[in-house]
Design a protein around this motif. Structure first.
Motif, PDB file in Angstrom:
ATOM      1  N   ASN A   1      38.951  17.330-124.371  1.00  0.00           N
ATOM      2  CA  ASN A   1      38.477  17.389-122.989  1.00  0.00           C
ATOM      3  C   ASN A   1      38.134  16.000-122.455  1.00  0.00           C
ATOM      4  OD1 ASN A   1      38.706  20.184-122.952  1.00  0.00           O
ATOM      5  ND2 ASN A   1      36.599  20.498-123.631  1.00  0.00           N
ATOM      6  N   ILE A   2      38.337  14.994-123.266  1.00  0.00           N
ATOM      7  CA  ILE A   2      38.106  13.611-122.851  1.00  0.00           C
ATOM      8  C   ILE A   2      39.459  12.992-122.511  1.00  0.00           C
ATOM      9  CG2 ILE A   2      37.224  11.343-123.525  1.00  0.00           C
ATOM     10  CD1 ILE A   2      35.452  12.860-125.562  1.00  0.00           C
ATOM     11  N   PRO A   3      39.651  12.476-121.300  1.00  0.00           N
ATOM     12  CA  PRO A   3      40.968  11.976-120.904  1.00  0.00           C
ATOM     13  C   PRO A   3      41.382  10.721-121.661  1.00  0.00           C
ATOM     14  CG  PRO A   3      39.329  11.469-119.222  1.00  0.00           C
ATOM     15  CD  PRO A   3      38.650  12.354-120.221  1.00  0.00           C
ATOM     16  N   VAL A   4      42.685  10.461-121.635  1.00  0.00           N
ATOM     17  CA  VAL A   4      43.290   9.319-122.307  1.00  0.00           C
ATOM     18  C   VAL A   4      43.933   8.415-121.256  1.00  0.00           C
ATOM     19  CG1 VAL A   4      45.127   8.592-123.896  1.00  0.00           C
ATOM     20  CG2 VAL A   4      43.734  10.615-124.420  1.00  0.00           C
ATOM     21  N   ALA A   5      43.690   7.121-121.340  1.00  0.00           N
ATOM     22  CA  ALA A   5      44.307   6.172-120.410  1.00  0.00           C
ATOM     23  C   ALA A   5      45.609   5.647-121.005  1.00  0.00           C
ATOM     24  CB  ALA A   5      43.360   5.012-120.122  1.00  0.00           C
ATOM     25  N   PHE A   6      46.639   5.529-120.166  1.00  0.00           N
ATOM     26  CA  PHE A   6      47.944   5.070-120.632  1.00  0.00           C
ATOM     27  C   PHE A   6      48.696   4.415-119.483  1.00  0.00           C
ATOM     28  CE2 PHE A   6      48.458   9.380-119.092  1.00  0.00           C
ATOM     29  CZ  PHE A   6      49.650   9.349-118.366  1.00  0.00           C
ATOM     30  N   PRO A   7      49.650   3.543-119.784  1.00  0.00           N
ATOM     31  CA  PRO A   7      50.371   2.853-118.713  1.00  0.00           C
ATOM     32  C   PRO A   7      51.520   3.684-118.169  1.00  0.00           C
ATOM     33  CG  PRO A   7      51.140   2.054-120.820  1.00  0.00           C
ATOM     34  CD  PRO A   7      50.038   3.042-121.114  1.00  0.00           C
ATOM     35  N   THR A   8      51.784   3.507-116.883  1.00  0.00           N
ATOM     36  CA  THR A   8      53.043   3.938-116.280  1.00  0.00           C
ATOM     37  C   THR A   8      53.661   2.686-115.662  1.00  0.00           C
ATOM     38  OG1 THR A   8      52.291   4.426-114.029  1.00  0.00           O
ATOM     39  CG2 THR A   8      51.931   6.132-115.708  1.00  0.00           C
ATOM     40  N   GLU A   9      54.803   2.839-115.005  1.00  0.00           N
ATOM     41  CA  GLU A   9      55.404   1.675-114.368  1.00  0.00           C
ATOM     42  C   GLU A   9      54.640   1.258-113.116  1.00  0.00           C
ATOM     43  OE1 GLU A   9      57.511   5.060-112.242  1.00  0.00           O
ATOM     44  OE2 GLU A   9      56.341   4.695-114.061  1.00  0.00           O
ATOM     45  N   THR A  10      53.777   2.135-112.583  1.00  0.00           N
ATOM     46  CA  THR A  10      53.042   1.824-111.358  1.00  0.00           C
ATOM     47  C   THR A  10      51.685   1.207-111.705  1.00  0.00           C
ATOM     48  OG1 THR A  10      52.248   4.118-111.261  1.00  0.00           O
ATOM     49  CG2 THR A  10      54.232   3.557-109.996  1.00  0.00           C
ATOM     50  N   VAL A  11      50.754   2.024-112.194  1.00  0.00           N
ATOM     51  CA  VAL A  11      49.445   1.556-112.655  1.00  0.00           C
ATOM     52  C   VAL A  11      49.089   2.361-113.905  1.00  0.00           C
ATOM     53  CG1 VAL A  11      48.687   0.924-110.331  1.00  0.00           C
ATOM     54  CG2 VAL A  11      48.165   3.212-111.205  1.00  0.00           C
ATOM     55  N   TYR A  12      47.964   2.016-114.539  1.00  0.00           N
ATOM     56  CA  TYR A  12      47.492   2.819-115.674  1.00  0.00           C
ATOM     57  C   TYR A  12      46.936   4.140-115.159  1.00  0.00           C
ATOM     58  CZ  TYR A  12      48.083  -0.448-119.540  1.00  0.00           C
ATOM     59  OH  TYR A  12      48.625  -1.243-120.516  1.00  0.00           O
ATOM     60  N   GLY A  13      47.271   5.219-115.868  1.00  0.00           N
ATOM     61  CA  GLY A  13      46.797   6.538-115.501  1.00  0.00           C
ATOM     62  C   GLY A  13      45.740   7.037-116.464  1.00  0.00           C
ATOM     63  N   LEU A  14      44.904   7.959-115.988  1.00  0.00           N
ATOM     64  CA  LEU A  14      43.877   8.594-116.817  1.00  0.00           C
ATOM     65  C   LEU A  14      44.278  10.048-116.968  1.00  0.00           C
ATOM     66  CD1 LEU A  14      41.177   8.069-118.266  1.00  0.00           C
ATOM     67  CD2 LEU A  14      40.028   8.890-116.201  1.00  0.00           C
ATOM     68  N   GLY A  15      44.843  10.400-118.129  1.00  0.00           N
ATOM     69  CA  GLY A  15      45.523  11.670-118.282  1.00  0.00           C
ATOM     70  C   GLY A  15      44.755  12.725-119.050  1.00  0.00           C
ATOM     71  N   ALA A  16      45.023  13.979-118.669  1.00  0.00           N
ATOM     72  CA  ALA A  16      44.473  15.137-119.367  1.00  0.00           C
ATOM     73  C   ALA A  16      45.418  16.309-119.180  1.00  0.00           C
ATOM     74  CB  ALA A  16      43.082  15.486-118.834  1.00  0.00           C
ATOM     75  N   ASP A  17      45.324  17.286-120.070  1.00  0.00           N
ATOM     76  CA  ASP A  17      46.135  18.499-119.990  1.00  0.00           C
ATOM     77  C   ASP A  17      45.886  19.193-118.655  1.00  0.00           C
ATOM     78  OD1 ASP A  17      47.339  20.976-120.244  1.00  0.00           O
ATOM     79  OD2 ASP A  17      46.339  21.503-122.127  1.00  0.00           O
TER      80      ASP A  17
ATOM     81  N   ILE B   1      42.343   4.118-124.948  1.00  0.00           N
ATOM     82  CA  ILE B   1      43.208   3.448-123.976  1.00  0.00           C
ATOM     83  C   ILE B   1      44.463   3.017-124.719  1.00  0.00           C
ATOM     84  CG2 ILE B   1      43.479   1.513-122.373  1.00  0.00           C
ATOM     85  CD1 ILE B   1      40.377   1.394-122.274  1.00  0.00           C
ATOM     86  N   VAL B   2      45.613   3.515-124.315  1.00  0.00           N
ATOM     87  CA  VAL B   2      46.877   3.105-124.913  1.00  0.00           C
ATOM     88  C   VAL B   2      47.377   1.877-124.149  1.00  0.00           C
ATOM     89  CG1 VAL B   2      49.217   3.788-125.540  1.00  0.00           C
ATOM     90  CG2 VAL B   2      47.377   5.484-125.538  1.00  0.00           C
ATOM     91  N   ASP B   3      47.494   0.770-124.849  1.00  0.00           N
ATOM     92  CA  ASP B   3      47.849  -0.508-124.222  1.00  0.00           C
ATOM     93  C   ASP B   3      49.344  -0.753-124.355  1.00  0.00           C
ATOM     94  OD1 ASP B   3      48.108  -3.058-123.259  1.00  0.00           O
ATOM     95  OD2 ASP B   3      46.681  -3.976-124.658  1.00  0.00           O
ATOM     96  N   GLY B   4      50.057  -0.605-123.249  1.00  0.00           N
ATOM     97  CA  GLY B   4      51.488  -0.875-123.228  1.00  0.00           C
ATOM     98  C   GLY B   4      51.832  -2.126-122.443  1.00  0.00           C
ATOM     99  N   GLY B   5      50.842  -2.989-122.194  1.00  0.00           N
ATOM    100  CA  GLY B   5      51.093  -4.217-121.453  1.00  0.00           C
ATOM    101  C   GLY B   5      50.891  -4.037-119.963  1.00  0.00           C
ATOM    102  N   LEU B   6      51.310  -5.034-119.210  1.00  0.00           N
ATOM    103  CA  LEU B   6      51.143  -5.016-117.753  1.00  0.00           C
ATOM    104  C   LEU B   6      52.093  -4.022-117.100  1.00  0.00           C
ATOM    105  CD1 LEU B   6      50.923  -8.858-117.049  1.00  0.00           C
ATOM    106  CD2 LEU B   6      49.028  -7.218-117.093  1.00  0.00           C
ATOM    107  N   CYS B   7      51.650  -3.418-116.007  1.00  0.00           N
ATOM    108  CA  CYS B   7      52.496  -2.497-115.245  1.00  0.00           C
ATOM    109  C   CYS B   7      53.494  -3.276-114.394  1.00  0.00           C
ATOM    110  CB  CYS B   7      51.644  -1.602-114.356  1.00  0.00           C
ATOM    111  SG  CYS B   7      50.493  -0.559-115.271  1.00  0.00           S
ATOM    112  N   GLU B   8      54.701  -2.758-114.268  1.00  0.00           N
ATOM    113  CA  GLU B   8      55.776  -3.485-113.591  1.00  0.00           C
ATOM    114  C   GLU B   8      55.666  -3.450-112.075  1.00  0.00           C
ATOM    115  OE1 GLU B   8      59.475  -1.963-114.952  1.00  0.00           O
ATOM    116  OE2 GLU B   8      59.078  -2.387-117.059  1.00  0.00           O
ATOM    117  N   VAL B   9      55.236  -2.316-111.508  1.00  0.00           N
ATOM    118  CA  VAL B   9      55.223  -2.167-110.049  1.00  0.00           C
ATOM    119  C   VAL B   9      53.906  -2.644-109.455  1.00  0.00           C
ATOM    120  CG1 VAL B   9      55.423  -0.536-108.128  1.00  0.00           C
ATOM    121  CG2 VAL B   9      56.883  -0.283-110.153  1.00  0.00           C
ATOM    122  N   GLY B  10      52.781  -2.163-109.989  1.00  0.00           N
ATOM    123  CA  GLY B  10      51.483  -2.654-109.567  1.00  0.00           C
ATOM    124  C   GLY B  10      50.790  -1.851-108.489  1.00  0.00           C
TER     125      GLY B  10
END
Length: 450
Positions: free
Chosen positions: A62-78, A220-229
């Motif tokens: 029930n605790i969200p996970v942060a991860f990168p997308t191509e736009t910005v980092y998202g805070l995800g949950a089921d 926080i899953v670190d996949g580097g900088l987001c491409e779009v921003g």
């Protein structure tokens, strides 16, 4: 930082680095659609273990996970469990009437949500639950920075907190391998707003997420900088004519070249709907601690009069602003950046951290104070008193401005400026410029017209 009396404040927040080049083999399942389904294989590296762990948390915690997308980092949950989605609102301290975008790894996964009681087959047949109006956009822009508004089924598997009481929801398939892998291995649709504290600038790096949400989430899953921003474009094809609810990575011009979208309209200007269909339509967003003053592209440059009450001033310059030490009456002049030889400076290269760097200018009495490209000017006001001006130059490239604008707001906050002056760009240049100006207008307390 979380309040010390809040039970979530005791969490330890861990950053898990992932290099997707080391972990995955991806294959699209043959279909009429580009991404009907995916096969993703993980090896036994530590990076792959991080993905498996984060995916397990998405599915069960029930605790969200942060991860990168191509736009910005998202805070995800089921997106199918109320308790998990409530965890997003709690971590972000976000109003519950602001709907969430649901992220999918494939069209098959999305169709399963739109058709919750149907027997699924490979391909979509003649009873495709995806409205026909969206087919040209899906074929052209997915995976990518585009969110579409869809009808929520009457017996929806989505948690009611996702839609904030609406009969629709926003969906997208991100163009980020790490995000796709997480969603695929979690095997659930993932609700994921930006991974920042509510109203703060969106995060484009893992360290931004840590700064806002340390102690409020575990991973926080670190996949580097987001491409779009900047976040995705949000479109509503259920209305007539179709509407753009939020500008982003797909332009108005691109949409209008797609069949059925020739007459798409802008629906986000001056919007403050009681029940917004898309994130960012109702509340003030993207704001740092410091006061933000946005100068529209045709406005005069800042003067001493504009900053007379401040001691520490931040400045985000783009195309034309330049600190002028030779002019006793002007703080900033509207010139193109010049190099030491008086020539127009070159555009930023890709190796300069995706555009988040300054042009090398022939600027006097400037001292670098940060690895993030801030230049400190110690200036004397007319009359003798002094100020510190922290100049962060993003350069002239529109894509570079988009990638760097949120990070720039954050970096100037970190040096504790009192006010941030921002040089705007012409939103008529295209979708990226429109998205940048849309976000800056929501961040600004004061807007200086052209």
């Amino acid at each position: 930082m979380a309040d010390s009396h809040d039970p979530v404040a005791a969490m330890k927040t861990t950053i898990l680095p992932v290099d997707t080049g080391r972990i995955t083999h991806i294959k699209a399942t043959p279909s009429d659609d580009l991404l009907d389904d995916l096969e993703i294989h993980l090896n036994d590296t530590e990076d792959a273990q991080h993905i498996r762990y984060a995916a397990s948390q998405l599915k069960t915690s029930n605790i969200p996970v942060a991860f990168p997308t191509e736009t910005v980092y998202g805070l995800g949950a089921d997106a199918t469990r109320s308790s998990a989605v409530q965890g997003i609102y709690k971590a972000k301290q976000r109003p519950a009437d602001n709907p969430l975008i649901v992220h999918f790894a494939s069209l098959k996964q999305l169709r399963d949500v739109l058709r919750p009681n149907a027997v699924q087959t490979n391909g979509h047949g003649n009873d495709d639950p995806l409205p026909t109006i969206y087919h040209p956009l899906i074929q052209r822009f997915w995976p990518g920075p585009l969110t579409i508004i869809l009808p929520n089924p009457s017996k929806s598997v989505l948690a009611p907190e996702v839609t904030a009481g609406l009969s629709t929801f926003g969906a997208r398939i991100p163009a980020n391998v790490l995000a796709l892998a997480l969603i695929k291995f979690a095997d659930v649709p993932v609700a994921a707003p930006s991974a920042n504290a509510s109203t703060k600038p969106s995060p484009t790096a893992a360290e931004h997420v840590k700064f806002d949400l340390d102690g409020r989430i575990e991973t926080i899953v670190d996949g580097g900088l987001c491409e779009v921003g900047v976040e995705s474009t949000v479109v509503d094809g259920l209305s007539s004519p179709p509407m753009i609810l939020r500008p982003g990575g797909v332009s108005l011009e691109q949409l209008r070249t797609s069949p059925g979208w020739e007459n798409v309209r802008i629906g986000y200007k001056n919007s403050a709907e009681e029940k917004p269909k898309a994130p960012g339509m109702k509340y003030r967003h993207y704001s740092p601690k410091a006061k933000v003053v946005l100068y529209e592209s045709e406005a005069n440059a800042p003067s001493w009069e504009d900053i007379k009450e401040y001691g520490k001033v931040g400045m985000i310059s783009t195309r034309c602003w330049r600190v002028d030490h030779s002019n006793a009456s002007a703080l900033v002049t509207k010139k193109h950046y010049d190099n030491a030889n008086g020539q127009t400076a070159p555009e930023i290269h890709e190796e300069t951290t995706k555009g988040f760097a300054r042009l090398i200018a022939n600027t006097l009495h400037a001292t670098p104070v940060s690895r993030k490209g801030i230049m400190l000017h110690r200036l004397t006001r007319p009359g003798g008193s002094g100020i510190e001006l922290f100049d962060l130059a993003l350069g002239p490239d529109t894509a570079g401005i988009a990638r760097g604008v949120f990070a720039a707001l954050r970096e100037l906050d970190r040096v504790d400026v009192d006010v941030i002056l921002v040089e705007g760009i012409d939103e008529a240049e295209g979708s990226t410029a429109a998205a940048v100006m849309n976000r800056l207008r929501k961040a600004a307390e004061v807007n200086v017209p052209g």
